[in-house]
Design an enzyme around this catalytic site. Structure first.
Site, PDB file in Angstrom:
ATOM      1  N   ASP A 252      44.627  49.564  50.064  1.00 54.50           N
ATOM      2  CA  ASP A 252      43.460  49.549  49.183  1.00 54.50           C
ATOM      3  C   ASP A 252      42.700  48.259  49.460  1.00 54.50           C
ATOM      4  O   ASP A 252      43.039  47.514  50.394  1.00 54.50           O
ATOM      5  CB  ASP A 252      43.861  49.673  47.710  1.00 54.50           C
ATOM      6  CG  ASP A 252      42.814  50.427  46.896  1.00 54.50           C
ATOM      7  OD1 ASP A 252      41.750  49.844  46.649  1.00 54.50           O
ATOM      8  OD2 ASP A 252      43.062  51.582  46.542  1.00 54.50           O
ATOM      9  N   HIS A 306      37.335  51.462  48.730  1.00 61.86           N
ATOM     10  CA  HIS A 306      38.704  50.955  48.562  1.00 61.86           C
ATOM     11  C   HIS A 306      39.244  50.337  49.848  1.00 61.86           C
ATOM     12  O   HIS A 306      40.402  50.531  50.214  1.00 61.86           O
ATOM     13  CB  HIS A 306      39.631  52.059  48.050  1.00 61.86           C
ATOM     14  CG  HIS A 306      39.358  52.422  46.620  1.00 61.86           C
ATOM     15  ND1 HIS A 306      39.948  51.788  45.549  1.00 61.86           N
ATOM     16  CD2 HIS A 306      38.519  53.357  46.086  1.00 61.86           C
ATOM     17  CE1 HIS A 306      39.498  52.324  44.414  1.00 61.86           C
ATOM     18  NE2 HIS A 306      38.619  53.264  44.714  1.00 61.86           N
ATOM     19  N   GLU A 370      35.425  56.963  44.281  1.00 57.31           N
ATOM     20  CA  GLU A 370      34.678  55.800  43.799  1.00 57.31           C
ATOM     21  C   GLU A 370      33.822  55.130  44.882  1.00 57.31           C
ATOM     22  O   GLU A 370      33.781  53.913  45.010  1.00 57.31           O
ATOM     23  CB  GLU A 370      35.636  54.791  43.153  1.00 57.31           C
ATOM     24  CG  GLU A 370      36.350  55.377  41.944  1.00 57.31           C
ATOM     25  CD  GLU A 370      37.363  54.449  41.315  1.00 57.31           C
ATOM     26  OE1 GLU A 370      37.589  54.562  40.096  1.00 57.31           O
ATOM     27  OE2 GLU A 370      37.948  53.603  42.031  1.00 57.31           O
TER      28      GLU A 370
END
Length: 596
Positions: A252, A306, A370
């Site tokens: 991440d 990410h 996201e």
């Protein structure tokens, strides 16, 4: 009521006849089954009827005894418990093949679990019958999972062979069914702490298979590092409740602990320290350990958002660690890949190739959650690229840019793995049912839902024909309900989710007439506020509630499962899993007294 109460009186007598022992100290307590509950009472030392222990009572006091998850087919737990000798349990493989090593490993695990039925500090008497376990694997050369069609069904029969032997037979179409059958068999062995005997249910007939082919746990090992030992322990607990997918969110923006041999600087500069790296040897150990326990390991490389640590000097990211971070991402540090850089796709192919080398999987997770338009919009070169392609700098234009990335990344995944394999992506603006079929082919992609179970996206995606994995955060995010780590108060998805809500989270109810397009579900432990120390308590026993929901899709609610759940928690603790306590032990010993 499952069976008439008079049956339990007969059972009590039959059990007593089998377990009678003379010249023993009279116990203080005994249990008797009444209306599906094990009722505690003082034992009368003058009684000619020996006392029935708690676990022996629980074995027959409801339809599924102490089994978890509940079987889905014909289930008859018989009416006898036989004393067995812990030292005389033999497993015989009736048909040999490529899965022999896995079968032997499953046999060793079964013997280990049988011994764990004995509480710490107690020693079972060695008197008792021998147990011969015959495993019939119809396809012994099957050693790998396929994404949605691996047959995990099994049948189990337990019967007396001679006066001194018990015959247990497990039949399945491959190793994975055999393994589940042995897991169930281990749960049919209990310890009589009054007589100090190990007991096995006899005259048992079970036919069983899961309702959903995908039953998983996601562990994020990038926000915080998890030791190899804690991961292996999690896999052991998953096997105990028949979960079958360990989803490894391994990188991440905070860290890159995956060892990339083709791009070693990503690991060198992205890991928290040289000691917090998952080497290829580590990963192979996890994969091998998991498959012997009936569990596939699913790798995820989350992109194009990410990403961050490890990528600093590549010139392939946008807005890494940009401030104020709230303007560009949902948590620090921000970071997204720059999709217009041709070199990026060579990097991705190398990462995918490194993963293909150590993860022998037939399914791959590409992340995709996201993604921030604002992040990409900070780059003038991205703006110019979009204008050249006649994409407006609005939501629709950035979706076109994202699709440009996804298409090129998808091709590199196929190339790296040497085949076209099913891909998973999180729900996002790209997967919005209004336009998802413009970007993602339903034959190529499975969508993993992280929004609420009542989100209109669920029905919309199903109506478009997409297959789904349910990880709706309102029931299956196990990091919820703790103090906020960015800001004050509690974290964003509070409150804490109890096992009851996990148990009630039915994919069939959410999907209704489209439920056959749900391939399963998954509990997610995002690790901003968890690490090896807290892992067990975050997952267990709540993940066991998920396991029964996905294996059995029970029509009844959590109230009917509560007594078995208490036993399952005790079984996990005996395995060394530090599962959170959900009730006082008094409730375990006094069925039905703790819930109205």
């Amino acid at each position: 009521m499952w069976r008439h109460n008079s049956f339990y009186y007969v059972l009590h007598l039959l059990l007593a006849l089998q377990c009678v022992n003379t010249a023993e100290e009279s116990p203080a307590w005994q249990w008797a089954c009444d209306d599906g509950k094990c009722i505690k009472s003082k034992h009368n030392p003058q009684s000619s009827e020996p006392a029935l222990s708690l676990e022996a009572c629980k074995m027959f006091c409801n339809e599924y005894g102490v089994l978890w998850p509940a079987p889905t087919g014909v289930t008859d737990l018989g009416r006898f418990l036989s004393k067995i000798n812990i030292n005389n349990i033999e497993l015989q493989i009736m048909k040999r093949g490529k899965s022999d090593d896995m079968m032997r490993s499953a046999g060793r695990r079964f013997r280990y679990l049988a011994k764990l039925a004995v509480p710490y500090g107690r020693s079972p008497k060695h008197a008792g019958k021998s147990v011969d376990v015959y495993v019939h694997n119809r396809n012994p050369d099957v050693t790998e999972f396929t994404p949605t069609d691996t047959d995990e069904s099994y049948s189990l029969r337990i019967s007396p062979d001679t006066n001194q032997r018990i015959n247990a037979t497990v039949i399945a179409n491959n190793f994975f069914g055999i393994r589940h059958g042995l897991e169930t068999l281990s749960q049919l062995i209990v310890f009589d702490d009054i007589k100090d005997h190990l007991l096995i249910a006899r005259d048992v007939s079970i036919d069983d298979k899961p309702a959903y082919p995908y039953r998983g746990i996601l562990l994020d090992t990038a926000r915080n590092y998890y030791s190899l030992e804690s991961i292996l322990s999690t896999i052991d607990a998953m096997a105990a409740v028949k979960l079958n997918t360990f989803h490894w969110h391994i990188t991440d923006s905070q860290s890159f602990p995956f060892q990339s041999t083709k791009r070693p600087h990503l690991t060198k500069y992205g890991a928290y320290s040289p000691s917090k790296v998952y080497t290829k040897e580590n990963i192979r150990e996890v994969v091998n350990y998991a498959i012997k326990r009936g569990i596939r390991v699913l790798p995820e490389f989350d992109a194009p958002a990410h990403v961050g640590e490890g990528w600093q000097d590549t010139d392939l990211t946008v807005c890494f660690n940009a401030q104020p971070w709230q303007s560009f991402c949902v948590e620090p540090p921000c970071g997204q890949l720059n999709p217009i850089k041709d070199e990026l796709y060579d990097y991705l192919e190398d990462i995918y190739s490194d993963m293909a080398e150590v993860f022998p999987t037939d399914i791959f997770h590409m992340g995709g959650d996201e993604v921030s338009e604002k992040c990409w919009n900070t780059s003038t070169e991205i703006q110019q690229f979009m204008k050249q392609n006649r994409w407006d700098l609005d939501n629709a234009g950035f979706l076109d840019l994202w699709n440009y990335f996804q298409t090129k990344a998808q091709d590199r995944v196929y190339k790296a793995f040497g085949k076209k394999l099913p891909l998973i992506m999180w729900t996002s603006t790209l997967t919005n049912y209004v336009h998802v079929d413009k970007y993602l082919n339903k034959d190529d992609y499975i969508i993993q839902v992280w929004t609420t179970g009542s989100d209109p996206q669920v029905k919309g995606l199903l109506q478009k024909g997409y297959k789904l994995i349910m990880s709706n955060y309102d029931a299956l995010y196990f990091d919820c309900g703790f103090g906020a780590w960015v800001g004050s108060g509690n974290n964003w998805c509070s409150p804490y989710i109890g096992w009851q809500k996990v148990y009630e989270n039915s994919p069939k109810v959410m999907a209704q007439e489209y439920y056959e397009q749900i391939i399963g579900g998954e509990a997610a432990l995002w690790s901003e506020q968890s690490d090896s120390v807290t892992l067990d308590g975050r997952l267990w026993p709540r993940a066991a509630a998920l396991a029964e929901r996905l294996w059995a899709e029970p029509a009844s609610g959590w109230q009917d499962a509560e007594r078995r759940m208490l036993h399952t928690r005790e079984r996990l603790v005996r395995m060394g899993i530090k599962a959170e306590s959900i009730e006082p032990e008094w409730c375990y010993q006094n069925d039905g007294n703790c819930y109205a």
